[in-house]
Design an enzyme around this catalytic site. Structure first.
Site, PDB file in Angstrom:
ATOM      1  N   PRO A 288       0.825  -1.205   0.000  1.00 21.41           N
ATOM      2  CA  PRO A 288       0.000   0.000   0.000  1.00 21.41           C
ATOM      3  C   PRO A 288       0.859   1.254   0.000  1.00 21.41           C
ATOM      4  O   PRO A 288       1.919   1.296   0.640  1.00 21.41           O
ATOM      5  CB  PRO A 288      -0.786  -0.104   1.313  1.00 21.41           C
ATOM      6  CG  PRO A 288       0.092  -0.902   2.210  1.00 21.41           C
ATOM      7  CD  PRO A 288       0.839  -1.861   1.324  1.00 21.41           C
ATOM      8  N   GLY A 289       0.430   2.254  -0.727  1.00 27.49           N
ATOM      9  CA  GLY A 289       1.106   3.550  -0.702  1.00 27.49           C
ATOM     10  C   GLY A 289       0.111   4.592  -0.241  1.00 27.49           C
ATOM     11  O   GLY A 289       0.100   5.019   0.908  1.00 27.49           O
ATOM     12  N   ARG A 290      -0.796   4.944  -1.162  1.00 21.50           N
ATOM     13  CA  ARG A 290      -1.790   5.979  -0.899  1.00 21.50           C
ATOM     14  C   ARG A 290      -2.536   5.781   0.423  1.00 21.50           C
ATOM     15  O   ARG A 290      -2.713   6.725   1.179  1.00 21.50           O
ATOM     16  CB  ARG A 290      -2.808   5.962  -2.050  1.00 21.50           C
ATOM     17  CG  ARG A 290      -3.863   7.029  -1.933  1.00 21.50           C
ATOM     18  CD  ARG A 290      -4.969   6.841  -2.978  1.00 21.50           C
ATOM     19  NE  ARG A 290      -4.527   6.318  -4.229  1.00 21.50           N
ATOM     20  CZ  ARG A 290      -4.253   7.054  -5.304  1.00 21.50           C
ATOM     21  NH1 ARG A 290      -4.390   8.363  -5.258  1.00 21.50           N
ATOM     22  NH2 ARG A 290      -3.858   6.487  -6.419  1.00 21.50           N
ATOM     23  N   ARG A 326      -1.985  16.389  -9.152  1.00 22.69           N
ATOM     24  CA  ARG A 326      -3.075  15.409  -9.314  1.00 22.69           C
ATOM     25  C   ARG A 326      -4.325  15.986  -9.971  1.00 22.69           C
ATOM     26  O   ARG A 326      -4.886  15.349 -10.855  1.00 22.69           O
ATOM     27  CB  ARG A 326      -3.411  14.742  -7.979  1.00 22.69           C
ATOM     28  CG  ARG A 326      -2.217  14.005  -7.339  1.00 22.69           C
ATOM     29  CD  ARG A 326      -2.604  13.085  -6.196  1.00 22.69           C
ATOM     30  NE  ARG A 326      -3.336  11.936  -6.686  1.00 22.69           N
ATOM     31  CZ  ARG A 326      -4.633  11.804  -6.647  1.00 22.69           C
ATOM     32  NH1 ARG A 326      -5.384  12.742  -6.101  1.00 22.69           N
ATOM     33  NH2 ARG A 326      -5.217  10.748  -7.142  1.00 22.69           N
ATOM     34  N   CYS A 356       1.879  29.325 -15.628  1.00 26.20           N
ATOM     35  CA  CYS A 356       1.337  29.835 -16.881  1.00 26.20           C
ATOM     36  C   CYS A 356       0.714  28.753 -17.747  1.00 26.20           C
ATOM     37  O   CYS A 356       1.230  28.437 -18.833  1.00 26.20           O
ATOM     38  CB  CYS A 356       2.438  30.561 -17.636  1.00 26.20           C
ATOM     39  SG  CYS A 356       3.091  31.863 -16.613  1.00 26.20           S
ATOM     40  N   GLU A 357      -0.345  28.134 -17.253  1.00 26.63           N
ATOM     41  CA  GLU A 357      -1.092  27.134 -18.002  1.00 26.63           C
ATOM     42  C   GLU A 357      -2.505  27.128 -17.475  1.00 26.63           C
ATOM     43  O   GLU A 357      -2.692  27.196 -16.262  1.00 26.63           O
ATOM     44  CB  GLU A 357      -0.537  25.721 -17.742  1.00 26.63           C
ATOM     45  CG  GLU A 357       0.824  25.486 -18.273  1.00 26.63           C
ATOM     46  CD  GLU A 357       1.059  24.013 -18.594  1.00 26.63           C
ATOM     47  OE1 GLU A 357       0.092  23.272 -18.845  1.00 26.63           O
ATOM     48  OE2 GLU A 357       2.233  23.634 -18.577  1.00 26.63           O
ATOM     49  N   TYR A 385       1.451  11.061  -3.461  1.00 24.20           N
ATOM     50  CA  TYR A 385       1.607  11.530  -4.838  1.00 24.20           C
ATOM     51  C   TYR A 385       1.452  13.045  -4.937  1.00 24.20           C
ATOM     52  O   TYR A 385       0.990  13.580  -5.940  1.00 24.20           O
ATOM     53  CB  TYR A 385       0.618  10.811  -5.772  1.00 24.20           C
ATOM     54  CG  TYR A 385       0.731   9.305  -5.664  1.00 24.20           C
ATOM     55  CD1 TYR A 385       1.854   8.649  -6.138  1.00 24.20           C
ATOM     56  CD2 TYR A 385      -0.265   8.540  -5.049  1.00 24.20           C
ATOM     57  CE1 TYR A 385       1.992   7.273  -6.019  1.00 24.20           C
ATOM     58  CE2 TYR A 385      -0.146   7.166  -4.918  1.00 24.20           C
ATOM     59  CZ  TYR A 385       0.988   6.534  -5.403  1.00 24.20           C
ATOM     60  OH  TYR A 385       1.111   5.179  -5.280  1.00 24.20           O
TER      61      TYR A 385
HETATM   62  N1  LLP Z   1       2.917  -1.360  -6.075  1.00 30.37           N
HETATM   63  C1  LLP Z   1       3.137  -1.064  -7.363  1.00 30.37           C
HETATM   64  C2  LLP Z   1       3.844  -2.030  -8.193  1.00 30.37           C
HETATM   65  C3  LLP Z   1       2.673   0.165  -7.899  1.00 30.37           C
HETATM   66  O1  LLP Z   1       2.892   0.433  -9.181  1.00 30.37           O
HETATM   67  C4  LLP Z   1       1.990   1.082  -7.058  1.00 30.37           C
HETATM   68  C5  LLP Z   1       1.518   2.360  -7.578  1.00 30.37           C
HETATM   69  C6  LLP Z   1       1.798   0.734  -5.706  1.00 30.37           C
HETATM   70  C7  LLP Z   1       2.266  -0.503  -5.251  1.00 30.37           C
HETATM   71  C8  LLP Z   1       1.104   1.624  -4.732  1.00 30.37           C
HETATM   72  O2  LLP Z   1      -0.202   1.871  -5.088  1.00 30.37           O
HETATM   73  P1  LLP Z   1      -1.176   2.631  -4.078  1.00 30.37           P
HETATM   74  O3  LLP Z   1      -1.393   1.757  -2.871  1.00 30.37           O
HETATM   75  O4  LLP Z   1      -0.536   3.905  -3.716  1.00 30.37           O
HETATM   76  O5  LLP Z   1      -2.418   2.839  -4.860  1.00 30.37           O
HETATM   77  N2  LLP Z   1       0.219   9.047  -9.150  1.00 30.37           N
HETATM   78  C9  LLP Z   1      -1.065   8.382  -9.087  1.00 30.37           C
HETATM   79  C10 LLP Z   1      -0.942   6.965  -8.552  1.00 30.37           C
HETATM   80  C11 LLP Z   1       0.065   6.139  -9.287  1.00 30.37           C
HETATM   81  C12 LLP Z   1       0.219   4.747  -8.734  1.00 30.37           C
HETATM   82  C13 LLP Z   1       1.374   4.033  -9.344  1.00 30.37           C
HETATM   83  N3  LLP Z   1       1.662   2.756  -8.784  1.00 30.37           N
HETATM   84  C14 LLP Z   1      -2.026   9.223  -8.267  1.00 30.37           C
HETATM   85  O6  LLP Z   1      -1.648  10.307  -7.824  1.00 30.37           O
HETATM   86  O7  LLP Z   1      -3.185   8.845  -8.091  1.00 30.37           O
END
Ligand code: LLP
Length: 427
Positions: A288-290, A326, A356-357, A385
């Site tokens: 998990p990231g987000r 985003r 400027c966009e 992100y």
């Molecule tokens: N593992 C892999 C292999 C990934 O490619 C990603 C995210 C994650 C884990 C983590 O995913 P999460 O749990 O954060 O959903 N910039 C975009 C999101 C791009 C996600 C890319 N890969 C945004 O701001 O929504």
């Protein structure tokens, strides 16, 4: 004893109706005064609480949460998570160096994902002894074998399979269909494992899958993992023992206002994972990231100008698309709240930056309470992100970052200076 979780999904709140917006116990007005704007503010308590939600929901399993560093790669946040036992999902040599700088002891809890790893990146990861390479193509597997042979270090790997599962999300962040660049067709995976098993420098260790990001239903995760588990049993019949399944990341959050229950979402997710992997007793990895960091963070920005063009009102802030891209990139919604609310009628405005966009906007036709030049507003759910995707477009310095821990707030990254930006250049 399971811990009770805070009922609110965000750490940002007004302790009294008239008081300024706080992050936990700390006033954002005070932080803006001390550190300037635009300013990213994160709650350490919230990040740890989110990690704990996974730990509790998966208590019956041998599970390791490998935080997706790309969501927010601040060293202080990596260190915080590592101290609670988290591992890391990285996608570049740069992210590996961040983990090593923040928590060198966590090197053996790192999984290395990504569709295009270089020989140098692979070498470094072999040398520091990461947990597993998530391999995304046949040629990467060949390269990994060659580098491992050269360094006389056996490489543990998982194939990242593409399960061909559809997940409802923005097309730019959906990854689990055959038409995407990610992973290896799950129907081809078994034969690749068989040939890899004959190579003395490769150790088939896991299977990984990641179907996309900002996915709010548990079903697609379950569907993908059912396919993965089928592959595990198919490989077992051929004598190849899979020790870990990496379920990837992707669990979404609610960006809109209103009640949500993140702990319940994690429990649903864990239940779907459990059902799909009922017969599997190896290690479960999650990326998990987000979900861990998004709602812990806000971008605090000061209103520079309020102007009228035709029928539209524009609120121009000192933050811009280079600080938080985003909305411009994915038409993403971020709640915007005044730090010190004024009384008066809410009206529809566009909240935009100085770049400027016309794509430089945070919100269009958004109903906001009255704001005036000099006021502070907070863009919520910006912990993931946000800073990680910031840039220096328009030669703008990147914001400072502050981490709030209990009653304390500390600077974890100073604001860039123009000298920082000019330093690599030659005239
Ligand atoms: N593992 C892999 C292999 C990934 O490619 C990603 C995210 C994650 C884990 C983590 O995913 P999460 O749990 O954060 O959903 N910039 C975009 C999101 C791009 C996600 C890319 N890969 C945004 O701001 O929504």
């Amino acid at each position: 004893m399971p811990k009770a979780f805070q009922s609110s999904s965000r750490p940002f709140h007004h302790p009294q109706p008239q008081s300024p917006l706080h992050c936990g116990a700390v006033s954002l007005e005070e932080l803006a005064r001390n550190f300037g704007t635009p300013l990213y503010v994160y709650s350490a308590d919230q990040i740890l609480e989110r990690l704990e939600m996974f730990t509790q929901a998966l208590a019956g399993r041998d599970a390791l949460v490998c935080y997706a560093v790309k969501a927010n790669s601040a060293l202080a946040i990596l260190k915080l998570l590592a101290a609670r036992g988290a591992g890391f999902d990285i996608v570049s040599g740069g992210e590996l160096e961040r983990v090593l700088a923040a928590a060198p002891e966590a090197a053996d809890r790192v999984v290395f994902s990504g569709v295009g790893k270089t020989a140098a990146e692979i070498d470094r990861a072999l040398d520091v002894g990461i947990l597993e390479f998530n391999v995304e193509s046949e040629s990467e597997l060949e390269l990994l074998a060659a580098r491992a042979a050269k360094r006389k270090r056996k490489a543990r790997f998982a194939l990242r399979v593409n399960p061909d599962v559809f997940a409802e999300t923005h097309p730019y962040i959906s990854t689990g269909l055959r038409e995407h660049k990610f992973g290896i067709d799950i129907r081809r995976a078994a034969s690749l494992y068989e040939s890899a098993a004959r190579n003395r420098w490769l150790e088939p260790h896991g299977i990984s899958v990641h179907i996309g990001s900002q996915i709010r239903s548990a079903d697609p995760f379950g569907a993908a993992l059912e396919r993965v588990y089928k592959l595990v049993t198919q490989l077992a019949r051929k004598g190849i023992l899979i020790r870990s399944i990496d379920a990837g990341g992707g669990l979404g959050i609610d960006y809109h206002a209103g009640k949500s229950d993140p702990a319940a979402r994690v429990r649903d997710y864990a239940a779907a994972v459990d059902r799909a992997l009922a017969g599997f007793d190896g290690q479960l990895l999650l990326e998990p990231g987000r979900f861990l960091v998004a709602q812990a963070g806000a971008l605090v920005t000061r209103v520079l100008i309020v102007k009228q063009n035709g029928r539209k009102t524009f609120v121009i802030t000192d933050a811009a698309m280079n600080d938080l891209i985003r909305p411009a990139l994915y038409q993403a919604h971020h709640e915007i709240v005044p730090v010190q609310p004024r009384t008066g009628r809410a009206r529809a405005v566009d909240v935009v930056g100085p770049v400027c966009e016309s794509g430089d906007f945070f919100a269009r036709d958004r109903k906001l309470p009255p704001v005036q030049p000099g006021d502070l507003v907070a863009l919520l759910d910006a912990g993931a992100y946000g800073m990680a995707q910031s840039s220096n477009y328009n030669t703008r310095v990147r914001p400072a970052e502050v981490l709030v821990e209990g009653r304390n707030a500390r600077l974890i990254r100073r604001r860039e200076t123009i000298a920082d930006l000019l330093a690599p250049e030659m005239v």
